[in-house]
Design a protein around this motif. Structure first.
Motif, PDB file in Angstrom:
ATOM      1  N   ASP A  86      -1.988  12.785   2.688  1.00 15.51           N
ATOM      2  CA  ASP A  86      -1.281  12.596   3.958  1.00 15.51           C
ATOM      3  C   ASP A  86      -2.147  11.913   5.015  1.00 15.51           C
ATOM      4  O   ASP A  86      -1.671  11.083   5.778  1.00 15.51           O
ATOM      5  CB  ASP A  86      -0.784  13.946   4.488  1.00 15.51           C
ATOM      6  CG  ASP A  86       0.421  14.411   3.687  1.00 15.51           C
ATOM      7  OD1 ASP A  86       0.935  13.594   2.896  1.00 15.51           O
ATOM      8  OD2 ASP A  86       0.822  15.589   3.841  1.00 15.51           O
ATOM      9  N   ILE A  87      -3.423  12.275   5.036  1.00 17.86           N
ATOM     10  CA  ILE A  87      -4.307  11.708   6.056  1.00 17.86           C
ATOM     11  C   ILE A  87      -4.417  10.185   5.891  1.00 17.86           C
ATOM     12  O   ILE A  87      -4.391   9.438   6.854  1.00 17.86           O
ATOM     13  CB  ILE A  87      -5.705  12.404   6.034  1.00 17.86           C
ATOM     14  CG1 ILE A  87      -6.616  11.876   7.138  1.00 17.86           C
ATOM     15  CG2 ILE A  87      -6.405  12.248   4.691  1.00 17.86           C
ATOM     16  CD1 ILE A  87      -6.344  12.488   8.465  1.00 17.86           C
ATOM     17  N   HIS A  88      -4.469   9.730   4.612  1.00 17.74           N
ATOM     18  CA  HIS A  88      -4.543   8.289   4.354  1.00 17.74           C
ATOM     19  C   HIS A  88      -3.255   7.601   4.788  1.00 17.74           C
ATOM     20  O   HIS A  88      -3.278   6.534   5.387  1.00 17.74           O
ATOM     21  CB  HIS A  88      -4.812   8.018   2.872  1.00 17.74           C
ATOM     22  CG  HIS A  88      -6.084   8.641   2.401  1.00 17.74           C
ATOM     23  ND1 HIS A  88      -6.189   9.340   1.217  1.00 17.74           N
ATOM     24  CD2 HIS A  88      -7.302   8.713   2.989  1.00 17.74           C
ATOM     25  CE1 HIS A  88      -7.412   9.793   1.089  1.00 17.74           C
ATOM     26  NE2 HIS A  88      -8.113   9.432   2.148  1.00 17.74           N
ATOM     27  N   ILE A  97      -2.630   4.572   7.501  1.00 16.81           N
ATOM     28  CA  ILE A  97      -1.870   3.348   7.199  1.00 16.81           C
ATOM     29  C   ILE A  97      -0.724   3.176   8.201  1.00 16.81           C
ATOM     30  O   ILE A  97      -0.469   2.079   8.688  1.00 16.81           O
ATOM     31  CB  ILE A  97      -1.348   3.365   5.737  1.00 16.81           C
ATOM     32  CG1 ILE A  97      -2.537   3.392   4.766  1.00 16.81           C
ATOM     33  CG2 ILE A  97      -0.485   2.137   5.463  1.00 16.81           C
ATOM     34  CD1 ILE A  97      -2.149   3.705   3.327  1.00 16.81           C
ATOM     35  N   GLU A  98      -0.061   4.291   8.533  1.00 20.05           N
ATOM     36  CA  GLU A  98       1.033   4.232   9.513  1.00 20.05           C
ATOM     37  C   GLU A  98       0.521   3.709  10.847  1.00 20.05           C
ATOM     38  O   GLU A  98       1.204   2.970  11.548  1.00 20.05           O
ATOM     39  CB  GLU A  98       1.671   5.620   9.717  1.00 20.05           C
ATOM     40  CG  GLU A  98       2.448   6.158   8.507  1.00 20.05           C
ATOM     41  CD  GLU A  98       3.730   5.382   8.216  1.00 20.05           C
ATOM     42  OE1 GLU A  98       4.106   4.518   9.029  1.00 20.05           O
ATOM     43  OE2 GLU A  98       4.338   5.632   7.147  1.00 20.05           O
ATOM     44  N   LEU A 150       0.835  -1.204   0.000  1.00 19.09           N
ATOM     45  CA  LEU A 150       0.000   0.000   0.000  1.00 19.09           C
ATOM     46  C   LEU A 150       0.867   1.250   0.000  1.00 19.09           C
ATOM     47  O   LEU A 150       0.645   2.178  -0.775  1.00 19.09           O
ATOM     48  CB  LEU A 150      -0.839   0.026   1.276  1.00 19.09           C
ATOM     49  CG  LEU A 150      -2.332  -0.277   1.202  1.00 19.09           C
ATOM     50  CD1 LEU A 150      -2.939  -0.128   2.576  1.00 19.09           C
ATOM     51  CD2 LEU A 150      -3.028   0.634   0.214  1.00 19.09           C
ATOM     52  N   LEU A 151       1.857   1.251   0.875  1.00 20.57           N
ATOM     53  CA  LEU A 151       2.697   2.442   1.020  1.00 20.57           C
ATOM     54  C   LEU A 151       3.590   2.660  -0.194  1.00 20.57           C
ATOM     55  O   LEU A 151       3.877   3.795  -0.574  1.00 20.57           O
ATOM     56  CB  LEU A 151       3.541   2.358   2.301  1.00 20.57           C
ATOM     57  CG  LEU A 151       2.759   2.548   3.603  1.00 20.57           C
ATOM     58  CD1 LEU A 151       3.629   2.244   4.804  1.00 20.57           C
ATOM     59  CD2 LEU A 151       2.211   3.977   3.698  1.00 20.57           C
ATOM     60  N   GLY A 185       0.207  -0.687  14.813  1.00 19.74           N
ATOM     61  CA  GLY A 185      -0.542  -1.698  15.559  1.00 19.74           C
ATOM     62  C   GLY A 185      -0.070  -3.101  15.240  1.00 19.74           C
ATOM     63  O   GLY A 185       0.101  -3.932  16.136  1.00 19.74           O
ATOM     64  N   VAL A 186       0.186  -3.349  13.959  1.00 23.62           N
ATOM     65  CA  VAL A 186       0.661  -4.677  13.546  1.00 23.62           C
ATOM     66  C   VAL A 186       2.036  -4.960  14.161  1.00 23.62           C
ATOM     67  O   VAL A 186       2.292  -6.052  14.662  1.00 23.62           O
ATOM     68  CB  VAL A 186       0.707  -4.783  12.001  1.00 23.62           C
ATOM     69  CG1 VAL A 186       1.377  -6.075  11.567  1.00 23.62           C
ATOM     70  CG2 VAL A 186      -0.695  -4.719  11.423  1.00 23.62           C
TER      71      VAL A 186
END
Lengths: 129, 428
Positions: free
Chosen positions: B240-242, B246-247, B230-231, B252-253
């Motif tokens: 940036d918000i998306h 994702i970050e 994705l990145l 979390g992962v």
């Protein structure tokens, strides 16, 4: 290195992982083949004689170590590089991979796609020499 | 009332009566006008009366004393008899296996529960060295038990694996203390509580955690790789918000992966399946890398990391993964439990025999009452739980087990609200 003429076979039963790998490697320009179990992997390996195989260990029908041994015992695939992928970090399995002629092993949880791309490139480069 | 005080009592009573009679005699003599011619007879009579009264009182008191003594003796004998029967019954029928041994460890007597544990007849082990059943214990703890016994020290709640006469194995919780028999000979009383079932449940639980952690690692790889795709693929398409979302998923992962790896490591230590893989590492280069990985985490809280690498740092032969875990866990703990603007220290010294790593902080410290438990699995100090909410309580347990596997030692000094310093010494 010219990647477009290199074929990579990904043998992995987890579709999410297999497809992520396929996407990332296709993005680099490699020709990609996919197999979801050991038997299919072995069939595709003999049919297409790929330059490199990314091979999972724990799989249905035939596990990765058996596939590895059969490929290594066949002369027609003697130049094919094999990178074994595992989630196991247990030493016995890894020792067996090395003994059975695997060129490299990677622990899936410890490596990024970028890391795998680098390993693939290194192995294919070594093959050319 | 005991014999001594009874005697004192009789003596005092008799003396009291004597003094009382003397006082009456004196009073009569001074107050009552006795005709002079009867004075001698009166005095003599009163004296005889007094002596007679004293004698009778003394005699009666002694009689009461003797009969009381007989009663007391009977009660004592009954009590002794009762105690003996109670003890014998408890010893014989207790569900806890008891064994009485002589000073060299040979069985003097055993109870029914011991016979059951050893799959033998009652008293079949008499004369056999009890310590010979502990020889297969791999922890070497078994060897310490006879030594402690010889020195007269007690042993309590030691977990051991014993091999029975029929070759089967059982886990027992052993306690041993010495006492002197009536004849003055030294004896040991052993209790051997069978904990095989608990051990098996514990093992099954650990195996389950191990299996579950293994299984969870595959989907984690899938998530990580897809986030990476994705990145990479979307780097020009996302706003940036998306990317920030994702970050967050990625963070979390990563956290989930750390937790799963901790569970897996802890279960491996428990199952004893973790074999160190030794290789040579350059201490300075290796620790500098660990330090660099943690700088970002420290900078977020404006924490300064002060390093002091000694002049003799060279190669050591160790398991790089465990070595890294030890230093990384201790340092990230130091950063995590130090308030903003604090200082974390990393001091490394090496000599021909070992490498000493000191990791200090100006953090919240470990409360005195929690210090004993700090290396226990799943334990978190009371102030750590309230101030830093995430954490499994596995970090220090893994550190302690890793240090032990590598043949080193770990210790710490800590003061609440001042800071903590851990010292790890590993063989070079």
């Amino acid at each position: 290195m010219e990647t477009s003429n290199k074929t990579i076979l990904i043998v992995e039963d987890e579709a999410d992982l297999r497809e992520a790998l396929a996407t990332a490697l296709a993005y680099e320009g490699y020709m990609i083949l996919q197999a979801g179990d050991g038997e299919d992997g072995l069939k595709k390996a003999f049919e297409s004689k790929p330059d490199l195989i990314l091979l999972d260990i724990i799989m249905p029908k035939k596990d990765g170590l058996e596939v590895l041994k059969e490929i290594k015992s066949d002369d027609s695939l003697k130049d094919t590089k094999i990178i074994v992928m595992t989630v196991l970090d247990d030493l016995e399995k890894i020792a067996e991979v090395v003994e059975s002629g695997g060129d490299e092993y990677i622990v899936k949880t410890d490596i990024t796609l970028e890391g795998i791309i680098t390993k693939v490139a290194e192995n294919l480069k070594a093959q050319e020499i | 009332m005991n014999v001594r005080s009874s005697r004192t009592h009789i003596f005092l009573s008799t003396t009291g009566i004597f003094v009382l009679l003397s006082a009456i005699l004196f009073f009569v003599w001074r107050v009552v006008e006795i005709p002079k011619e009867y004075l001698d007879e009166t005095l003599l009579g009163i004296s005889f009366f007094a002596v007679a009264l004293i004698t009778v009182t003394f005699y009666q008191s002694m009689k009461i004393y003797d009969s009381a003594n007989v009663i007391a003796k009977n009660i004592t004998e009954d009590f002794l008899q009762y105690s003996h029967e109670l003890f014998t019954e408890l010893y014989r029928s207790s569900p806890v296996p008891y064994v009485v041994i002589n000073p060299v460890g040979k069985v003097v007597s055993m109870n029914t529960a011991t016979a059951r544990l050893f799959h033998t007849e009652l008293n079949a082990l008499e004369g056999i060295d009890i310590f010979s059943f502990f020889k297969n214990d791999e922890s070497h703890k078994a060897a310490l038990v006879p030594e402690y016994f010889k020195e007269g020290k007690s042993v309590s709640d030691v977990e051991l694996e014993i091999q029975l006469p029929d070759e089967t194995k059982r886990w027992v919780l052993l306690s041993l203390f010495s006492f002197k028999e009536a004849g003055g000979e030294k004896r040991g009383l052993l209790t051997l509580v069978d904990i095989t079932k608990q051990k098996m449940i514990d093992k099954a639980k650990t195996e389950f955690v191990s299996l579950a952690s293994h299984q969870l690692r595959t989907p984690i790889s899938g998530m990580k790789w897809n986030i990476e795709l994705l990145l990479t693929a979307g780097k020009d398409k996302f706003e940036d918000i998306h990317k920030a979302y994702i970050e967050k998923i990625s963070g979390g992962v990563d956290r989930m992966e750390v937790l799963i790896n901790d569970f897996l490591s802890a279960s491996k230590f428990e199952l004893g399946t973790l074999e160190p893989e030794y290789s040579d590492i350059q201490v300075f280069d290796f620790l500098l890398k660990v330090h660099d990985e943690l700088v970002g985490m420290a900078e977020e809280k404006n924490i300064r990391i002060e390093t002091d690498f000694g002049p003799n740092l060279g190669k050591i032969n160790t398991d790089p993964h465990m070595f890294r875990t030890i230093v990384s866990n201790l340092m990230s703990n130091a950063i995590k439990y130090t308030p903003a603007d604090g200082v974390v220290g990393l001091n490394v010294q090496q000599n021909t025999e070992n490498v000493t790593i000191k990791i200090s902080d100006t953090g919240i410290g470990i409360p005195q009452e929690d210090q004993e438990m700090i290396f226990s699995k799943m334990f978190r100090a009371s102030n750590a739980r309230t101030k830093v909410t995430d954490g499994t309580g596995l970090g220090l347990y893994i550190v302690k087990e890793s240090v032990a596997v590598l043949g080193g030692t770990i210790s710490f000094v800590s003061e609440q609200d001042k800071g903590t310093e851990f010292t790890v010494i590993l063989p070079a």
